[in-house]
Design a protein around this motif. Structure first.
Motif, PDB file in Angstrom:
ATOM      1  N   THR A  72       0.832  -1.205   0.000  1.00  0.00           N
ATOM      2  CA  THR A  72       0.000   0.000   0.000  1.00  0.00           C
ATOM      3  C   THR A  72       0.868   1.257   0.000  1.00  0.00           C
ATOM      4  OG1 THR A  72      -1.742  -1.148   1.200  1.00  0.00           O
ATOM      5  CG2 THR A  72      -1.797   1.247   1.262  1.00  0.00           C
ATOM      6  N   PHE A  73       1.885   1.277   0.867  1.00  0.00           N
ATOM      7  CA  PHE A  73       2.779   2.431   0.893  1.00  0.00           C
ATOM      8  C   PHE A  73       3.550   2.574  -0.415  1.00  0.00           C
ATOM      9  CE2 PHE A  73       2.841   2.213   5.746  1.00  0.00           C
ATOM     10  CZ  PHE A  73       1.921   3.238   5.851  1.00  0.00           C
ATOM     11  N   ASN A  74       4.004   1.465  -0.971  1.00  0.00           N
ATOM     12  CA  ASN A  74       4.708   1.525  -2.255  1.00  0.00           C
ATOM     13  C   ASN A  74       3.789   2.031  -3.357  1.00  0.00           C
ATOM     14  OD1 ASN A  74       7.196   0.733  -1.347  1.00  0.00           O
ATOM     15  ND2 ASN A  74       6.853  -1.435  -1.755  1.00  0.00           N
ATOM     16  N   SER A  75       2.531   1.639  -3.323  1.00  0.00           N
ATOM     17  CA  SER A  75       1.603   2.115  -4.355  1.00  0.00           C
ATOM     18  C   SER A  75       1.356   3.614  -4.212  1.00  0.00           C
ATOM     19  CB  SER A  75       0.300   1.329  -4.313  1.00  0.00           C
ATOM     20  OG  SER A  75      -0.374   1.569  -3.103  1.00  0.00           O
ATOM     21  N   LEU A  76       1.378   4.136  -2.978  1.00  0.00           N
ATOM     22  CA  LEU A  76       1.239   5.585  -2.805  1.00  0.00           C
ATOM     23  C   LEU A  76       2.416   6.328  -3.430  1.00  0.00           C
ATOM     24  CD1 LEU A  76      -0.080   5.811   0.865  1.00  0.00           C
ATOM     25  CD2 LEU A  76      -1.346   6.270  -1.238  1.00  0.00           C
ATOM     26  N   TYR A  77       3.616   5.779  -3.275  1.00  0.00           N
ATOM     27  CA  TYR A  77       4.780   6.405  -3.916  1.00  0.00           C
ATOM     28  C   TYR A  77       4.679   6.318  -5.428  1.00  0.00           C
ATOM     29  CZ  TYR A  77       7.156   7.005   0.527  1.00  0.00           C
ATOM     30  OH  TYR A  77       7.488   7.409   1.793  1.00  0.00           O
ATOM     31  N   LEU A  78       4.135   5.224  -5.939  1.00  0.00           N
ATOM     32  CA  LEU A  78       3.956   5.084  -7.383  1.00  0.00           C
ATOM     33  C   LEU A  78       2.948   6.103  -7.898  1.00  0.00           C
ATOM     34  CD1 LEU A  78       4.723   3.454  -9.891  1.00  0.00           C
ATOM     35  CD2 LEU A  78       2.810   1.950  -9.378  1.00  0.00           C
ATOM     36  N   VAL A  79       1.875   6.315  -7.160  1.00  0.00           N
ATOM     37  CA  VAL A  79       0.891   7.333  -7.537  1.00  0.00           C
ATOM     38  C   VAL A  79       1.542   8.716  -7.520  1.00  0.00           C
ATOM     39  CG1 VAL A  79      -1.223   8.496  -6.765  1.00  0.00           C
ATOM     40  CG2 VAL A  79      -1.118   6.004  -6.834  1.00  0.00           C
ATOM     41  N   ALA A  80       2.360   8.989  -6.506  1.00  0.00           N
ATOM     42  CA  ALA A  80       3.061  10.279  -6.437  1.00  0.00           C
ATOM     43  C   ALA A  80       4.011  10.442  -7.620  1.00  0.00           C
ATOM     44  CB  ALA A  80       3.815  10.391  -5.122  1.00  0.00           C
ATOM     45  N   LEU A  81       4.683   9.360  -7.995  1.00  0.00           N
ATOM     46  CA  LEU A  81       5.570   9.428  -9.163  1.00  0.00           C
ATOM     47  C   LEU A  81       4.787   9.750 -10.419  1.00  0.00           C
ATOM     48  CD1 LEU A  81       8.376   8.898 -10.505  1.00  0.00           C
ATOM     49  CD2 LEU A  81       7.583   6.556 -10.825  1.00  0.00           C
ATOM     50  N   LEU A  82       3.649   9.127 -10.598  1.00  0.00           N
ATOM     51  CA  LEU A  82       2.829   9.397 -11.782  1.00  0.00           C
ATOM     52  C   LEU A  82       2.285  10.820 -11.769  1.00  0.00           C
ATOM     53  CD1 LEU A  82       0.935   6.010 -12.090  1.00  0.00           C
ATOM     54  CD2 LEU A  82       2.866   6.818 -13.451  1.00  0.00           C
ATOM     55  N   LEU A  83       1.998  11.350 -10.595  1.00  0.00           N
ATOM     56  CA  LEU A  83       1.524  12.736 -10.508  1.00  0.00           C
ATOM     57  C   LEU A  83       2.616  13.744 -10.835  1.00  0.00           C
ATOM     58  CD1 LEU A  83      -0.783  12.637  -7.365  1.00  0.00           C
ATOM     59  CD2 LEU A  83      -1.460  12.919  -9.745  1.00  0.00           C
ATOM     60  N   THR A  84       3.885  13.367 -10.650  1.00  0.00           N
ATOM     61  CA  THR A  84       4.963  14.309 -10.970  1.00  0.00           C
ATOM     62  C   THR A  84       5.037  14.604 -12.458  1.00  0.00           C
ATOM     63  OG1 THR A  84       6.593  12.536 -11.144  1.00  0.00           O
ATOM     64  CG2 THR A  84       6.387  13.639  -9.020  1.00  0.00           C
ATOM     65  N   PHE A  85       4.505  13.730 -13.284  1.00  0.00           N
ATOM     66  CA  PHE A  85       4.498  14.012 -14.721  1.00  0.00           C
ATOM     67  C   PHE A  85       3.533  15.141 -15.064  1.00  0.00           C
ATOM     68  CE2 PHE A  85       5.850   9.463 -14.788  1.00  0.00           C
ATOM     69  CZ  PHE A  85       7.145   9.721 -15.181  1.00  0.00           C
ATOM     70  N   GLN A  86       2.670  15.517 -14.126  1.00  0.00           N
ATOM     71  CA  GLN A  86       1.744  16.620 -14.334  1.00  0.00           C
ATOM     72  C   GLN A  86       2.307  17.954 -13.864  1.00  0.00           C
ATOM     73  OE1 GLN A  86      -1.117  16.106 -16.002  1.00  0.00           O
ATOM     74  NE2 GLN A  86      -0.402  14.000 -16.187  1.00  0.00           N
ATOM     75  N   LEU A  87       3.495  17.954 -13.253  1.00  0.00           N
ATOM     76  CA  LEU A  87       4.086  19.197 -12.767  1.00  0.00           C
ATOM     77  C   LEU A  87       4.494  20.073 -13.933  1.00  0.00           C
ATOM     78  CD1 LEU A  87       6.299  17.858  -9.857  1.00  0.00           C
ATOM     79  CD2 LEU A  87       4.205  19.166  -9.673  1.00  0.00           C
ATOM     80  N   PRO A  88       4.353  21.389 -13.779  1.00  0.00           N
ATOM     81  CA  PRO A  88       4.696  22.292 -14.885  1.00  0.00           C
ATOM     82  C   PRO A  88       6.203  22.528 -14.977  1.00  0.00           C
ATOM     83  CG  PRO A  88       3.855  23.531 -13.032  1.00  0.00           C
ATOM     84  CD  PRO A  88       3.754  22.079 -12.655  1.00  0.00           C
ATOM     85  N   LEU A  89       6.914  21.618 -15.590  1.00  0.00           N
ATOM     86  CA  LEU A  89       8.346  21.797 -15.797  1.00  0.00           C
ATOM     87  C   LEU A  89       8.575  22.639 -17.041  1.00  0.00           C
ATOM     88  CD1 LEU A  89       9.504  18.164 -15.056  1.00  0.00           C
ATOM     89  CD2 LEU A  89       9.799  20.152 -13.608  1.00  0.00           C
ATOM     90  N   PRO A  90       9.639  23.436 -17.074  1.00  0.00           N
ATOM     91  CA  PRO A  90       9.892  24.259 -18.258  1.00  0.00           C
ATOM     92  C   PRO A  90      10.188  23.376 -19.465  1.00  0.00           C
ATOM     93  CG  PRO A  90      11.716  24.424 -16.711  1.00  0.00           C
ATOM     94  CD  PRO A  90      10.639  23.648 -16.035  1.00  0.00           C
ATOM     95  N   SER A  91       9.551  23.695 -20.585  1.00  0.00           N
ATOM     96  CA  SER A  91       9.745  22.896 -21.790  1.00  0.00           C
ATOM     97  C   SER A  91      10.665  23.578 -22.802  1.00  0.00           C
ATOM     98  CB  SER A  91       8.393  22.604 -22.443  1.00  0.00           C
ATOM     99  OG  SER A  91       7.755  23.815 -22.764  1.00  0.00           O
TER     100      SER A  91
END
Length: 122
Positions: A72-91
């Motif tokens: 469960t804890f590992n899956s939370l980190y995986l969800v957080a990793l997937l959410l980082t792809f939504q961060l507004p990084l400079p392109s």
């Protein structure tokens, strides 16, 4: 099933990777004037999360097996990793620091020439 040892290691690696990523992202994303405050807030909320994580683990361990809690804890980190792809990084490609300094130095030299100011008169 399987042993919980590798899952403990995975949780520790995921926690340190997430913490390092968010610190680097905060340092790169915020301007210098507000960087210290932003990093302070990130560290504060990280410490609060580390405070409540063991309590949440105890509650989950009462209702689930150990391996399920770690997954469960590992899956939370995986969800957080997937959410980082939504961060507004400079392109766009950022300019190198020496390009910025050369541009500023050139403008300063033109301004001094226009005003008739040289290093000897200053």
């Amino acid at each position: 099933w399987f042993s919980a040892g590798p899952l403990y290691g995975t949780v520790l690696m995921a926690q340190s990777a997430a913490f390092n990523f968010i610190l680097v992202y905060t340092c790169e994303r915020f301007p210098t004037s507000s960087r210290a405050s932003a990093v302070g807030l990130v560290l504060f909320f990280g410490q609060v999360a580390q405070l409540f994580m063991p309590a949440m683990g105890v509650v989950l361990l009462r209702h689930m097996p150990e391996q399920s809690v770690l997954c469960t804890f590992n899956s939370l980190y995986l969800v957080a990793l997937l959410l980082t792809f939504q961060l507004p990084l400079p392109s766009f490609r950022e300019r190198a620091l020496h390009d910025i300094d050369e541009g500023k130095a050139g403008r300063d030299a033109q301004r001094r020439k226009r005003l008739g100011v040289s290093y000897q008169t200053v």
